[in-house]
Structure formats: C-alpha cells, structure tokens
Design an enzyme around this catalytic site. Structure first.
Site, PDB file in Angstrom:
ATOM      1  CB  SER A 148      -0.930  -0.054   1.217  1.00  0.00           C
ATOM      2  OG  SER A 148      -1.992   0.813   1.075  1.00  0.00           O
ATOM      3  CG  ASP A 314      -6.003  -4.221  -3.440  1.00  0.00           C
ATOM      4  OD1 ASP A 314      -6.840  -3.313  -3.300  1.00  0.00           O
ATOM      5  OD2 ASP A 314      -4.793  -4.084  -3.167  1.00  0.00           O
ATOM      6  CG  HIS A 347      -5.531  -2.545   0.071  1.00  0.00           C
ATOM      7  ND1 HIS A 347      -4.502  -2.595  -0.850  1.00  0.00           N
ATOM      8  CD2 HIS A 347      -5.143  -1.640   1.012  1.00  0.00           C
ATOM      9  CE1 HIS A 347      -3.552  -1.751  -0.471  1.00  0.00           C
ATOM     10  NE2 HIS A 347      -3.915  -1.172   0.642  1.00  0.00           N
TER      11      HIS A 347
END
Lengths: 377, 198
Positions: A148, A314, A347
């Site tokens: 991320s 995701d 995610h």
C-alpha cells in the site's frame, strides 16, 4: 510511559528540504529493528509501513500491546526471516509513533505542532528514512519492501536511490494515486475536520481529540480494505447479539458492530492530524508525473531486481495499477517479476495470513540472497 | 532436462538477453541462467507456475502472450523462446509477429500434427488423435490451432520469415530438417524446433 523511553530513534540533524518548499532539521525518526546486521552488512531489509502502521512490524507492539502490523511476514523463519535478515522499519515523518509529526510537542508553545506541521510527501518520507542507511553504515540494502503506502515508498526509494537496494518488493500499490483513492481519503479527512473537537487541527491531545471524526474515517477506510465477497462471507446479514431487528439505529448487524469496534480501537493508537497528513501524502503521490508522464524514467538507472505483487480481490489498488509498474519496468528491460495472488481478503491481504503470498516472498528473498552470494548476480 | 530444452539452449549464445514466453516452471530459464549466463525473463499464464518461478528468484511475470507481449520494446531481446504453446493461442499469427518484433531471433517449437500416428488415427479410427504429446480430447483441448511442420514451414515462407534452422525431434532422436527431407521429417517428427528471424 516507560515504553516510550525505550523507543529507538535517531535525530536527523541535517536539513531536509521538503517538497512543499519548507526545510526541517534536528527532527526525530523513530525506528525498530529485528534480527542482526551481519559483518558484511549485506543482509539489511528496509520495510516501509502503510497509512496507519508504525515501526513495530513484528512481535508485540510495546505501545499498543498488540501484534505488530506485519507479524505474519516478519520474524524468525517467516517471509522476512529475521534469523537471516536484519529488518529495519521506521515510523514515517508525519506519523504518530515517535517520529516528527503533527503530534510532536513544539518546544516553544509546549503544545502539539498540529496543523502548523508542513505538508509532507512520500518523497519526503523516503528521504528522511534514507538517513537510517548512514546511521547503520549500510552501503547497500539487500531489499526494500512494503504494501500500500509502503509500496509507494518502495517505488520512490528506488527512484531516488537507484543503486541502494538489490531487491524491491512493492505490494498492492500504485505509481499514481487514483481519483477513487483520493476521494476515499477526502471522505476520511472531512470526517475528522467536521468533528468540533478538531479545532482547525490545534486540539490538545491531553484533553479533547476529534475521536469521533477519526473513528468514522477509520470505519470508511476499513471497508475499502476488504472485498465484498470477504465481507459477505464473514458477516452476511448476521445480527449482533440479538435475534431480531430492533427498529432503531443501534448496531443491529454484526458488520456495523465490527466497524464501530474498528473505529473505537483506532482512536486509541492514532492521531487525527497524522491521518490528515499521511492521507495527503498518498494523494500527492504521482511518480509518473514526477517524470513528466513517463514512469519508466523513474527507474532508468536502476539495477534493482523488482518483484511486484497484487491481489485479485484488491479493488483499492487493483492489479491493473500494479501492472502499470511492471509495464514501465519492462519497457526499460529492468529485472522484474510479477504475480497476482488469488485471495478474497481484499487490499488487506498483504497484512494477513495469505500462505501463497507469504511463502512466495520468503522463497524469493532466500533464493535471491543466496544467488547474489554464490554467483555474484 | 528434456531433449527439447537441450536443443533450444544450444541455439542460445552466452551473455545474451532471452525472453521465455510460456516459461512454465522455469526449468529452461534456470538452466540457461546457470549454464549460459544469460539475462533471462519469463512470461507465464498459470499463477501456480509463476509462483514456482518467483520462488526460484526468476524474473517471471504473470501474463499471456496475446496481451502482454506488447509491453516489451522492439528488438529488446536477443532470443525469444516459445515452446509448444503456439497452438493454444487465439491468434498464433499475431503472436508470431509480436515475437519477431520483440526478439532479434525467435525459437518456436511445435508439436507436429503431421506425425504418422496422428495421421493414422484420423485415417483408420476416424477419431481426433490423442497421443503422448497431445493427450487431450477434442472437447477439452487447449490446442485451438494445431499445425504440422510443413504448415509452419509454409507459414514462414508466406510471411517472409527466415528459417535459420529446423530440428526434428522424434523420441530422443535429433535430426536436421531441410527442404529436401521436409516431407519425410513431417511424417516422423513428434516435435519441430525452428530458429527464426524476421
């Protein structure tokens, strides 16, 4: 607060020129390490945390008493095997776990800096953390890795320092923050700024904090970290400790209760202003634009070996955006591997127990490390 | 390592840049990087196989040749390898064009549909052939575009693609294919290995 005293930190004396134009110096950068740096100093891995992470990647976080955010991946015998590698993780500037951030007490006013803190970028975060290499006298890292926002830092790090890491593992990230992601971040910021306790960011941590706003921000964000299928399977329409709907606005559904809980525990460990600053840094991240629309140029001189990873479920940092990084690297003949891991965990997959993901990284790192040592590749 | 890969690796010069399209478990990639000191990349459609390759530290990306070859610049590899997968593409013609765009030389191997066993199956049984190299039934085969060594020869000639060398593989037996023995080799070869250039 004895644990705070044990927190490791370096004081960065030299001036760091921020992207916003301001300069900072003599500021703290809190970090933690796992494993041992070997004599050759060739086994160091710098891990970058995501939006709400901190330096405590592995084991038990001494402040929150909870497991470190990447405990599944970092530790003895794990993906980032601390029996073998020396893992360093720092709290980003702008953060709230000991590094220079909006919660840092201003020595003159004796109050938190609040929104007088300069707006920082991913580039600024990475440049601040580069000082750790000097501190540990590491000429070249074996690897940089993160998911991320941590992945964005990986990309920026290699771009800024093309020959300072042999391996780069950006996970579930993007080279250019999308409109959708800016929108979700703005939603979170508005929730915080709408809380009357926010007071233009000049609240005093000791008394009243914009906890309600921060909790709502966390709840909204948390939904984006999961997949629809994952939510449906885990919660469905299950009711929370009741057999019927109550025809009111209490948490009738388990998912409501779960989100409320996530929001409430988050405010105990995170500062609302840090949330504003760090989400802003993510929104401003556009490595493609930094290189006039040609992402390949960001990696022009690098010899770094890349391993890009995305997850099927995701939708926040979808495979297509991760693949754009792969395409840019292939366009310049860089050494790049890529896999999309199949999972319904959304995610958040990079933080969770996803065996395929964890074992592939482990094998990749171990093999690459021995290849470098044995064959000098 | 299978005979086919040994022949392919003989084609490849040291210190060259190689792309293995449909690299599978990365066996050929590993061999080449250890023994030929080549700079090698792989493209593979199966997630399981990609994970195996990455576990070995190989630079393999998940993707398929019909969509993902376009990201590689013109002539960015000395050799591009396509082993026994041409027949599985929707458009083999376009894939070959792209391989020749990306690679200075291209090595293509094809399971030969002209082999006598295949011909006999169709002739005497009247059924689609099922053999060791082509173990599928007509209704579940991934092989959309089967061809013979002769077909591929004709294809290259029509397209103006230079065939540098063609090797026949029949079991363990290796032999050269030339214009003079083509008809015969097309009958007895299980596999044809072509070294091409635009």
């Amino acid at each position: 607060m004895s644990n705070l005293n044990k927190m490791k930190s370096i004081l960065i004396e030299k001036t760091l020129k921020l992207d916003c134009g301001k300069e900072i110096s003599n500021f703290p950068l809190a970090y933690e390490t796992y494993g041992n740096l070997n004599e050759k100093k060739d086994n160091a891995i710098l891990i970058f945390h995501a939006l709400t992470g901190d330096q405590y990647a592995s084991g038990i976080n001494p402040i929150t008493k909870k497991e470190g955010w990447w405990n599944y991946a970092v530790g003895p015998g794990k993906s980032f095997d601390t029996d073998k590698f020396f893992v360093i993780c720092a709290n980003v500037i702008g953060g709230c776990m000991g590094s220079y951030g909006p919660g840092t007490i201003d020595p003159f006013t004796k109050k938190p800096i609040g929104t007088n803190f300069p707006v920082i970028t991913i580039n600024d975060m990475v440049n601040a953390q580069y000082n750790l290499l000097d501190y540990f006298k590491i000429e070249k890292l074996f690897a940089v890795a993160g998911g991320s926002m941590g992945g964005m830092q990986v990309l920026q790090f290699v771009s800024n320092f093309p020959n300072k890491a042999r391996v780069a593992i950006p996970i579930a990230c993007t080279a250019s923050h999308s409109a959708q992601n800016i929108a979700f971040n703005e939603l979170g910021r508005q929730a915080i700024m709408s809380d009357s306790n926010w007071k233009e960011g000049l609240y005093d941590e000791k008394s009243t904090n914009p906890d309600k706003g921060l909790a709502v921000a966390r709840m909204a964000a948390h939904i984006t970290y999961l997949s629809k299928q994952g939510l449906q399977e885990k919660f469905g329409r299950n009711l929370q400790e009741r057999s019927d709907l109550k025809f009111g606005f209490d948490a009738d559904f388990q998912i409501e209760s779960y989100l409320r809980y996530q929001g409430s525990v988050f405010v105990d460990r995170f500062d609302a202003n840090s949330y504003l600053y760090i989400t802003r840094a993510m929104d401003y991240f556009d490595l493609t634009k930094q290189f006039n629309g040609n992402l390949s140029k960001a990696f022009k001189d690098t010899k770094t070996k890349f391993f890009v990873i995305s997850f099927t479920s995701d939708w926040l940092y979808p495979t297509s955006e991760n693949k754009d990084i792969v395409i840019a690297l292939n366009a310049i003949g860089a050494d790049v591997g890529f896999v999309e891991i199949k999972t319904d965990k959304g995610h958040d997959s990079f933080l969770l127990d996803v065996p395929d993901f964890l074992s592939t990284i482990k094998n990749y790192l171990n093999t690459t490390y021995s290849n470098i040592n044995e064959r000098g590749i | 390592m299978k005979e086919e890969f040994k022949i392919i690796s003989k084609f490849i010069e040291e210190k060259s840049r190689v792309l293995d399209v449909g690299c599978g478990d990365g066996i050929l990639m590993e061999y080449l990087s250890k023994n030929k000191v080549v700079d090698i990349r792989g493209l593979e459609i199966s997630k399981e196989k990609v994970k195996k390759c990455l576990s070995k530290g190989l630079a393999v990306i998940e993707g398929d040749a019909e969509n993902d070859l376009k990201q590689f610049p013109d002539l960015s590899f000395d050799y591009v390898i396509l082993s026994q997968t041409l027949q599985a593409f929707m458009s083999p013609e376009k894939v070959i064009e792209n391989l020749l765009r990306v690679g200075k030389k291209v090595i293509v191997t094809i399971p030969n549909f002209g082999h006598w066993k295949v011909r006999l199956d169709l002739l005497f049984k009247g059924e689609m052939p099922v053999t060791k190299n082509l173990p599928y039934q007509w209704y579940n085969t991934p092989n959309l575009h089967m061809c013979t060594i002769q077909d591929f020869y004709n294809f290259c000639n029509n397209k103006g693609i230079n065939i540098y060398k063609t090797i026949s593989l029949n079991g363990e037996k290796i032999s050269n294919i030339s214009n003079s023995n083509l008809k015969y080799k097309n009958l007895i070869s299980e596999l044809g290995i072509f070294l091409l250039e635009k």
